[in-house]
Scaffold this active site. Structure first.
Site, PDB file in Angstrom:
ATOM      1  N   GLY A 123     -63.290 -12.846  60.348  1.00 34.33           N
ATOM      2  CA  GLY A 123     -64.117 -14.017  60.095  1.00 34.33           C
ATOM      3  C   GLY A 123     -64.165 -14.383  58.627  1.00 34.33           C
ATOM      4  O   GLY A 123     -63.169 -14.338  57.916  1.00 34.33           O
ATOM      5  N   SER A 208     -57.112 -10.888  62.733  1.00 34.98           N
ATOM      6  CA  SER A 208     -57.665 -12.190  62.369  1.00 34.98           C
ATOM      7  C   SER A 208     -57.675 -12.316  60.847  1.00 34.98           C
ATOM      8  O   SER A 208     -56.645 -12.136  60.199  1.00 34.98           O
ATOM      9  CB  SER A 208     -59.070 -12.324  62.975  1.00 34.98           C
ATOM     10  OG  SER A 208     -59.583 -13.613  62.772  1.00 34.98           O
ATOM     11  N   ASP A 295     -43.983 -16.042  85.954  1.00 33.44           N
ATOM     12  CA  ASP A 295     -44.364 -14.649  86.194  1.00 33.44           C
ATOM     13  C   ASP A 295     -43.152 -13.780  86.544  1.00 33.44           C
ATOM     14  O   ASP A 295     -42.992 -12.653  86.058  1.00 33.44           O
ATOM     15  CB  ASP A 295     -45.408 -14.603  87.332  1.00 33.44           C
ATOM     16  CG  ASP A 295     -46.113 -13.266  87.431  1.00 33.44           C
ATOM     17  OD1 ASP A 295     -45.570 -12.262  86.949  1.00 33.44           O
ATOM     18  OD2 ASP A 295     -47.228 -13.225  88.007  1.00 33.44           O
ATOM     19  N   ASP A 298     -39.927 -11.711  84.216  1.00 29.28           N
ATOM     20  CA  ASP A 298     -39.854 -10.334  83.708  1.00 29.28           C
ATOM     21  C   ASP A 298     -39.543  -9.334  84.815  1.00 29.28           C
ATOM     22  O   ASP A 298     -39.654  -8.124  84.628  1.00 29.28           O
ATOM     23  CB  ASP A 298     -41.152  -9.962  82.985  1.00 29.28           C
ATOM     24  CG  ASP A 298     -42.379 -10.240  83.832  1.00 29.28           C
ATOM     25  OD1 ASP A 298     -42.285 -10.189  85.077  1.00 29.28           O
ATOM     26  OD2 ASP A 298     -43.452 -10.510  83.251  1.00 29.28           O
ATOM     27  N   ASP A 302     -46.653 -10.125  88.924  1.00 23.92           N
ATOM     28  CA  ASP A 302     -47.758  -9.182  88.738  1.00 23.92           C
ATOM     29  C   ASP A 302     -48.934  -9.809  87.995  1.00 23.92           C
ATOM     30  O   ASP A 302     -49.807  -9.114  87.484  1.00 23.92           O
ATOM     31  CB  ASP A 302     -47.261  -7.954  87.958  1.00 23.92           C
ATOM     32  CG  ASP A 302     -46.644  -8.341  86.621  1.00 23.92           C
ATOM     33  OD1 ASP A 302     -46.497  -9.549  86.360  1.00 23.92           O
ATOM     34  OD2 ASP A 302     -46.311  -7.437  85.829  1.00 23.92           O
ATOM     35  N   ASP A 456     -53.780 -16.548  71.842  1.00 22.03           N
ATOM     36  CA  ASP A 456     -54.738 -16.750  70.751  1.00 22.03           C
ATOM     37  C   ASP A 456     -54.895 -18.244  70.535  1.00 22.03           C
ATOM     38  O   ASP A 456     -53.921 -18.963  70.333  1.00 22.03           O
ATOM     39  CB  ASP A 456     -54.194 -16.068  69.487  1.00 22.03           C
ATOM     40  CG  ASP A 456     -55.199 -16.000  68.355  1.00 22.03           C
ATOM     41  OD1 ASP A 456     -55.997 -16.950  68.205  1.00 22.03           O
ATOM     42  OD2 ASP A 456     -55.165 -15.011  67.604  1.00 22.03           O
ATOM     43  N   HIS A 493     -57.824 -14.081  71.148  1.00 25.37           N
ATOM     44  CA  HIS A 493     -57.894 -13.769  69.723  1.00 25.37           C
ATOM     45  C   HIS A 493     -58.318 -12.320  69.486  1.00 25.37           C
ATOM     46  O   HIS A 493     -59.497 -12.007  69.605  1.00 25.37           O
ATOM     47  CB  HIS A 493     -58.852 -14.726  69.030  1.00 25.37           C
ATOM     48  CG  HIS A 493     -58.874 -14.573  67.552  1.00 25.37           C
ATOM     49  ND1 HIS A 493     -57.743 -14.641  66.780  1.00 25.37           N
ATOM     50  CD2 HIS A 493     -59.890 -14.317  66.689  1.00 25.37           C
ATOM     51  CE1 HIS A 493     -58.058 -14.457  65.502  1.00 25.37           C
ATOM     52  NE2 HIS A 493     -59.348 -14.258  65.429  1.00 25.37           N
TER      53      HIS A 493
HETATM   54 CA   LIG Z   1     -44.567 -10.768  85.572  1.00 24.25          CA
END
Ligand SMILES: [Ca+2]
Length: 575
Positions: A123, A208, A295, A298, A302, A456, A493
C-alpha cells in the site's frame, strides 16, 4: 509424489537448466553467473542490552526485548524465540511542520541463519508491519521463522500522515526509495553489532508496493542484496494508478445512473456504484466463459486455466460471452459492456492514443471480490489520493470521474524547485523500460524471483511478463539464469481468487542464490476448508480443499500428465 519429491524433481530440472546455461553462456554477454557462498548461522548472545549497546548514525534504538516462542504464529506454526528491536532513523521536522522519522523494527532470531531479509510492505506504507517476512497468500511460513534477521519499516511516515506525507518533499522520496536506501546499511550494521558478524547473504522481498520496493532495490541497490523476491510489483505505480482513474471513467459511463455504495473511507459518504457496470454475476459469467474456452489447454478441465498466454490468443469477449437480447440478467453482457470491458483489459490510453499502462490478461479470477474492489472502489479512493499527493508535481487534488488523464500524466514527469525529483523518478526503477542495468546484478550472482497473480486487477501481470521479455531481449537473462517469473493463474492481488495461492518462493530463491539450483516448479496450495493460513471462501466446492499445483517458471505451463488425481501437484509438469 511427495512435496519433497516434487521439489527434488524441480531441482533436477533446475540443475539441467543451469547446466544448459553454463554451456550456452559463452554465446551471451556477461559470461557464466556465479553461485554465491552459502550463509552460515550464528547465535544471538544478548537481546535486552542491545538497545543501550548499539550506536548507529542517524538512528535511535528505542527498545530491545525478547519475544517468546509462539507469541507469533503463521497458520499453526509458531515463530521461535527472537529479539525485537524497535527504532527510528532520521527524525526531523518536515517542511509541512509535522514530525517525521523512518520508523522500523527488526526481529533477530536467537538461532540466526546468517541471512538478512528486508520486508517491503504494501500500500502506501505508513505502518511498521511486524517483521516476520510472511510469504505467499495465507502464509504458513516466513523469513523470520526460517531464521532470517528481518527488518520492516513505515517507509518514513505514520498512518495518520498517510497520504498527506506525499506533499512533504523528503517524505515522498523516503516512500519512493530512500527509506530502503537508508535502512539497508543501518540494518546490516545492527546485525553486525548484535551477532558479531554482518549478514553473509541479504534478501529483499514483498508484494504489491513491497514488490515495487524489491524491484526498485534491484535497480538502485544492486550491490546490497543477493536475492530479490518481487511479488505483484507495482513497479510503474503512478501509471497503474492513473489507469485506474481512466478505468473508473469508463465504468462510470455504463454504470446504472443514480446508484451508490457506501464509501469505506467515510461512514457518512457514498460513492457511485461502478460495480453496476460489470456486476459480480456478470464477472462470474465471464470467468466461466474464459474457462470454457481455455481450461482444457493445459490438458485437463479442472477449473484452472494454466495456459494463460495461449488463452489470450483465442479468448474473445465479444464472441465467447453471450450477448444480452433483452434485459441484463447476469448471464450475458450488452454490446456496450463488451466494448468497455475489452477497452479496460486492453490497457489505459490517453485521448491521443498514448499508452498509460499495460493491458490485463483475461483470466478466471475476474470473478473474485478482490478484483471488483480494486476496479470499482479503490479507483475512486486510494488511487486518486496517491496520485494527487505523492506522484504529481505539484501535488494537486483530483476528482476521479472528472479528471483529464492526459494532463495528469504530464504531472508525473514534471519537477519544480520544491519537488526536484518527479513522481515517476521516485517511484519506478531507473531505466525500468530498458532493464539492461540488471547486467551487473546478474554478473555478481544475484538472482530475482518474480510472481504475479494473473487476475491482479491493480498491477497487471502482463506488465511483469513484458518486463521479463525485455530482460530477454536485452540478453541479460540468458537461459533464465538470473531472473525467473512465476505467474499464479487465477490469483488476484497478492492472494485470493480461483487459485492455489499459498506458497513459499523465498526458499527456492535462497537455494538458487546459494546453491545454484534454479527453481522451475514450486508447489502452491489452495486454501480450502480448514486451511491453517486462512480459508479462501471463493474456491469452488468442486475443488479439494487441499488442492495443489506447481507454479511454473514462465513460459512453462503447469500441464496435466494425463493420469492421477487432478487435486495433486505431482500429476502436473511444467511444460
Ligand atoms: Ca485446466
Amino acid at each position: 509424489m511427495t512435496k519433497n519429491q516434487l521439489v527434488r524433481n524441480a531441482q533436477t530440472l533446475g540443475i539441467i537448466s543451469a547446466a544448459i546455461a553454463v554451456v550456452a553462456c559463452s554465446t551471451f554477454p556477461g559470461g557464466a553467473v556465479p553461485t554465491l557462498k552459502a550463509a552460515t548461522g550464528a547465535n544471538l548472545p544478548n537481546c535486552s542490552a542491545l538497545a543501550d549497546q548499539i550506536k548507529l548514525p542517524n538512528t535511535k534504538i528505542e527498545s530491545s526485548a525478547l519475544v517468546p516462542a509462539g507469541t507469533i504464529k503463521l497458520g499453526n506454526n509458531a515463530v521461535s524465540e527472537h529479539c525485537l528491536v524497535k527504532g527510528r532513523m532520521h527524525e526531523r521536522k518536515g517542511a509541512d511542520g509535522r514530525d517525521y522519522a523512518i520508523g522500523f523494527e527488526m526481529r533477530l532470531p536467537l538461532a540466526w541463519n546468517g541471512r538478512f531479509f528486508y520486508q517491503g510492505n504494501g500500500g502506501l506504507d505508513g505502518a511498521v508491519v511486524p517483521a516476520v517476512g510472511a510469504l505467499g497468500g495465507g502464509p504458513l511460513t516466513g523469513a523470520l521463522m526460517q531464521g532470517f534477521a528481518v527488518i520492516s519499516s513505515d517507509a518514513g511516515h505514520t498512518g495518520p500522515q498517510t497520504p498527506f506525507f506525499g506533499s512533504e518533499p523528503q517524505a515522498r522520496l523516503d516512500y519512493g526509495y530512500q527509506a530502503v536506501e537508508k535502512l539497508t546499511p543501518m540494518a546490516k550494521q545492527l546485525i553486525q553489532s548484535a551477532y558479531g558478524k554482518g549478514p553473509d547473504r541479504s534478501y529483499i522481498g514483498g508484494c504489491s508496493n513491497g514488490g515495487r520496493h524489491a524491484m526498485v532495490a534491484a535497480s538502485r541497490l544492486g550491490d546490497q542484496y543477493d536475492g530479490y523476491l518481487v511479488g505483484a510489483p507495482g513497479y510503474r505505480l503512478p501509471y497503474a494508478a492513473l489507469a485506474q482513474i481512466w478505468g473508473a471513467q469508463k465504468w462510470a459511463a455504463i454504470a446504472t445512473p443514480g446508484t451508490t455504495v457506501k464509501n469505506p473511507m467515510n461512514p457518512n459518504g457514498t460513492l457511485p456504484d461502478l460495480a453496476s457496470a460489470f456486476t459480480s454475476e456478470e464477472r462470474a459469467t465471464v470467468s466461466r466463459a474464459i474457462a470454457n474456452k481455455c481450461d482444457a489447454l493445459d490438458g485437463v478441465v479442472d477449473g484452472m486455466v494454466q495456459a494463460t498466454q495461449a488463452c489470450q490468443a483465442i479468448f474473445d469477449i465479444k464472441k465467447d460471452v453471450a450477448t444480452c437480447t433483452g434485459q441484463r440478467n447476469g448471464a450475458c453482457l450488452t454490446e456496450t459492456q463488451k466494448s468497455v470491458i475489452a477497452e479496460v483489459f486492453g490497457g489505459a490510453q490517453t485521448n491521443t492514443g498514448q499508452r498509460i499502462y499495460a493491458n490485463f490478461p483475461y483470466d478466471t479470477g475476474v470473478a473474485g471480490a478482490n478484483w471488483g474492489t480494486w476496479k470499482f472502489i479503490d479507483s475512486l479512493i486510494r488511487d486518486p489520493l496517491a496520485i494527487s499527493t505523492i506522484f504529481s508535481v505539484p501535488p494537486k487534488p483530483l476528482n476521479p470521474l472528472q479528471e483529464n488523464v492526459t494532463e495528469r500524466l504530464a504531472m508525473f514527469t514534471s519537477t519544480n524547485d520544491t519537488y526536484p525529483e518527479s513522481g515517476w523518478s521516485l517511484m519506478t526503477p531507473p531505466q525500468e523500460s530498458k532493464p539492461s542495468n540488471m547486467g551487473a546484478l546478474r554478473a555478481r550472482g544475484a538472482k530475482m524471483v518474480l510472481y504475479h497473480g494473473v487476475s491482479d486487477a491493480i498491477f497487471s501481470a502482463e506488465d511483469t511478463r513484458q518486463w521479463m521479455e525485455r530482460l530477454s531481449q536485452e540478453n541479460v537473462n540468458p537461459g533464465s539464469d538470473f531472473a525467473r517469473y512465476f505467474p499464479v493463474p487465477g490469483m488476484n492481488h497478492c492472494s485470493a481468487g480461483l487459485a492455489t495461492d499459498q506458497f513459499d518462493l523465498l526458499t527456492p530463491l535462497v537455494q538458487w542464490v546459494e546453491q545454484g539450483i534454479a527453481p522451475q516448479a514450486v508447489v502452491a496450495a489452495a486454501r480450502g476448508a480448514g486451511n491453517a493460513g486462512g480459508v479462501n471462501a471463493e474456491l469452488p466446492t468442486s475443488w479439494s480443499p487441499s488442492r495443489t499445483r506447481p507454479l511454473c517458471a514462465y513460459p512453462s505451463v503447469a500441464t496435466y500428465n494425463g493420469s492421477g488425481s487432478v487435486e495433486d501437484a505431482k500429476n502436473f509438469s511444467c511444460k
